[in-house]
Design a protein around this motif. Structure first.
Motif, short mmCIF file in Angstrom:
data_model
loop_
_atom_site.label_atom_id
_atom_site.label_comp_id
_atom_site.label_asym_id
_atom_site.label_seq_id
_atom_site.Cartn_x
_atom_site.Cartn_y
_atom_site.Cartn_z
N ILE A 93 7.22 -16.20 5.20
CA ILE A 93 6.37 -15.55 4.19
C ILE A 93 7.01 -15.68 2.81
CG2 ILE A 93 5.53 -13.30 3.38
CD1 ILE A 93 5.03 -12.62 6.39
N GLN A 94 8.32 -15.45 2.76
CA GLN A 94 9.01 -15.57 1.47
C GLN A 94 8.92 -17.00 0.94
OE1 GLN A 94 13.32 -15.10 1.34
NE2 GLN A 94 13.08 -13.87 -0.53
N ALA A 95 9.07 -17.98 1.82
CA ALA A 95 8.98 -19.38 1.41
C ALA A 95 7.58 -19.74 0.92
CB ALA A 95 9.40 -20.29 2.57
N PHE B 135 5.39 -6.52 2.58
CA PHE B 135 6.37 -7.55 2.21
C PHE B 135 5.68 -8.75 1.56
CE2 PHE B 135 8.81 -11.38 3.43
CZ PHE B 135 9.90 -11.17 2.61
N SER B 136 4.54 -9.18 2.13
CA SER B 136 3.79 -10.31 1.58
C SER B 136 3.32 -10.02 0.16
CB SER B 136 2.57 -10.62 2.47
OG SER B 136 2.97 -10.93 3.77
N LEU B 137 2.75 -8.84 -0.04
CA LEU B 137 2.30 -8.45 -1.38
C LEU B 137 3.48 -8.39 -2.35
CD1 LEU B 137 -0.26 -5.69 -0.41
CD2 LEU B 137 -0.79 -7.75 -1.69
N GLN B 138 4.58 -7.80 -1.90
CA GLN B 138 5.77 -7.69 -2.75
C GLN B 138 6.27 -9.07 -3.19
OE1 GLN B 138 9.44 -5.33 -1.56
NE2 GLN B 138 10.20 -7.41 -1.29
N GLU B 139 6.37 -9.99 -2.26
CA GLU B 139 6.91 -11.31 -2.57
C GLU B 139 6.00 -12.09 -3.52
OE1 GLU B 139 10.11 -12.52 -1.75
OE2 GLU B 139 10.19 -10.36 -1.41
N VAL B 140 4.71 -12.06 -3.26
CA VAL B 140 3.77 -12.78 -4.14
C VAL B 140 3.76 -12.15 -5.53
CG1 VAL B 140 1.34 -13.38 -4.50
CG2 VAL B 140 2.36 -13.64 -2.23
N LEU B 141 3.73 -10.82 -5.59
CA LEU B 141 3.73 -10.13 -6.88
C LEU B 141 5.02 -10.36 -7.65
CD1 LEU B 141 2.07 -6.68 -6.15
CD2 LEU B 141 1.30 -8.38 -7.81
N VAL C 63 1.48 -19.31 -2.72
CA VAL C 63 0.39 -18.32 -2.71
C VAL C 63 0.23 -17.74 -4.11
CG1 VAL C 63 -0.44 -16.15 -1.75
CG2 VAL C 63 0.67 -17.82 -0.26
N ALA C 64 1.34 -17.39 -4.75
CA ALA C 64 1.28 -16.83 -6.11
C ALA C 64 0.62 -17.81 -7.07
CB ALA C 64 2.68 -16.48 -6.59
N ARG C 65 0.97 -19.07 -6.96
CA ARG C 65 0.38 -20.10 -7.83
C ARG C 65 -1.13 -20.20 -7.60
NH1 ARG C 65 3.21 -24.65 -6.27
NH2 ARG C 65 4.96 -23.95 -7.51
N LEU C 66 -1.54 -20.15 -6.35
CA LEU C 66 -2.97 -20.22 -6.02
C LEU C 66 -3.74 -19.03 -6.60
CD1 LEU C 66 -2.82 -21.28 -2.27
CD2 LEU C 66 -3.71 -22.66 -4.15
N LEU C 67 -3.15 -17.85 -6.53
CA LEU C 67 -3.87 -16.64 -6.90
C LEU C 67 -3.88 -16.35 -8.40
CD1 LEU C 67 -2.87 -14.36 -3.92
CD2 LEU C 67 -5.02 -15.58 -4.28
N LEU C 68 -3.31 -17.21 -9.20
CA LEU C 68 -3.36 -17.03 -10.65
C LEU C 68 -4.66 -17.55 -11.24
CD1 LEU C 68 0.33 -17.78 -11.65
CD2 LEU C 68 -0.83 -15.56 -11.52
N GLU C 69 -5.46 -18.23 -10.43
CA GLU C 69 -6.77 -18.71 -10.88
C GLU C 69 -7.73 -17.54 -11.06
OE1 GLU C 69 -8.54 -22.11 -8.80
OE2 GLU C 69 -6.63 -22.32 -7.75
N GLU C 70 -8.83 -17.79 -11.73
CA GLU C 70 -9.87 -16.77 -11.91
C GLU C 70 -10.46 -16.39 -10.56
OE1 GLU C 70 -11.01 -15.24 -14.72
OE2 GLU C 70 -9.36 -16.21 -15.80
N LEU D 168 1.86 -23.63 3.65
CA LEU D 168 2.33 -23.15 2.34
C LEU D 168 3.82 -22.84 2.33
CD1 LEU D 168 -0.73 -20.89 1.50
CD2 LEU D 168 -0.14 -23.09 0.44
N ALA D 169 4.43 -22.62 3.48
CA ALA D 169 5.86 -22.35 3.55
C ALA D 169 6.70 -23.61 3.59
CB ALA D 169 6.18 -21.49 4.77
N HIS D 170 6.05 -24.74 3.90
CA HIS D 170 6.80 -26.00 4.00
C HIS D 170 7.38 -26.37 2.64
CE1 HIS D 170 7.71 -30.20 4.81
NE2 HIS D 170 7.69 -29.85 6.10
N LYS D 171 8.64 -26.80 2.64
CA LYS D 171 9.32 -27.06 1.36
C LYS D 171 8.73 -28.21 0.57
CE LYS D 171 12.97 -29.06 4.11
NZ LYS D 171 14.27 -28.73 4.62
N ARG D 172 7.98 -29.09 1.20
CA ARG D 172 7.36 -30.21 0.48
C ARG D 172 5.97 -29.87 -0.07
NH1 ARG D 172 9.01 -35.43 4.10
NH2 ARG D 172 11.24 -35.21 3.80
#
Length: 148
Positions: A122-124, A12-18, A129-136, A45-49
């Motif tokens: 996890i969804q939140a 589920f975590s992989l699915q949501e980030v991907l 997480v996706a934004r973080l993992l777009l780095e090199e 990372l799930a906190h809305k702020r």
């Protein structure tokens, strides 16, 4: 006995980030579980702020999240590999030139509340997480202190 971290939550975590990032280098995908399965990281990372732009920002604002990531990386490596394999087998993702590319959701949004509160968190957290993992990958691994 409660099962806190398992393959269902890993997939589920992989699915949501991907689904947010659309594709991620495999080496970066190996960091999803060590981040999401760490309670302090998930809560932050799930906190809305929370609006984390990079691992460098995270290192400066929340170093306690980064400190133990090398140990978590190796603890979750077998589960990460297993979950990536399951995502490939179940049509969630496909391999394209060394990257995991999002293909389709196996766990639909309306089912998430039935999986539990942790799945909702996890969804939140997935957008950050996706934004973080777009780095090199080499930058992420250097900042996080992951020794290969």
């Amino acid at each position: 006995m409660k099962i806190y971290n398992n393959e269902l939550l890993g997939i589920f975590s992989l699915q949501e980030v991907l689904s947010i990032a659309s594709n991620i280098e495999i080496s970066n995908a190996m960091l999803i579980l060590p981040i999401i399965f760490h309670k302090k990281s998930l809560d932050y990372l799930a906190h809305k702020r929370t609006n984390t732009l990079s691992f460098q920002d995270l290192l400066l604002t929340k170093p306690e999240i980064i400190v133990s990531i090398n140990k978590r990386f190796y603890n979750f490596l077998p589960s990460s590999v297993n979950c990536v394999s399951l995502c490939l087998e179940n049509g969630i993702a496909e391999l394209e030139h060394g990257k995991l590319a999002f293909k389709n959701k196996l766990i639909l949004d309306n089912a998430i509340p039935f999986i539990g509160k942790r799945a909702v968190k996890i969804q939140a957290a997935s957008i950050n997480v996706a934004r973080l993992l777009l780095e090199e990958a080499h930058n992420i691994y250097d900042i996080c202190g992951v020794r290969l």
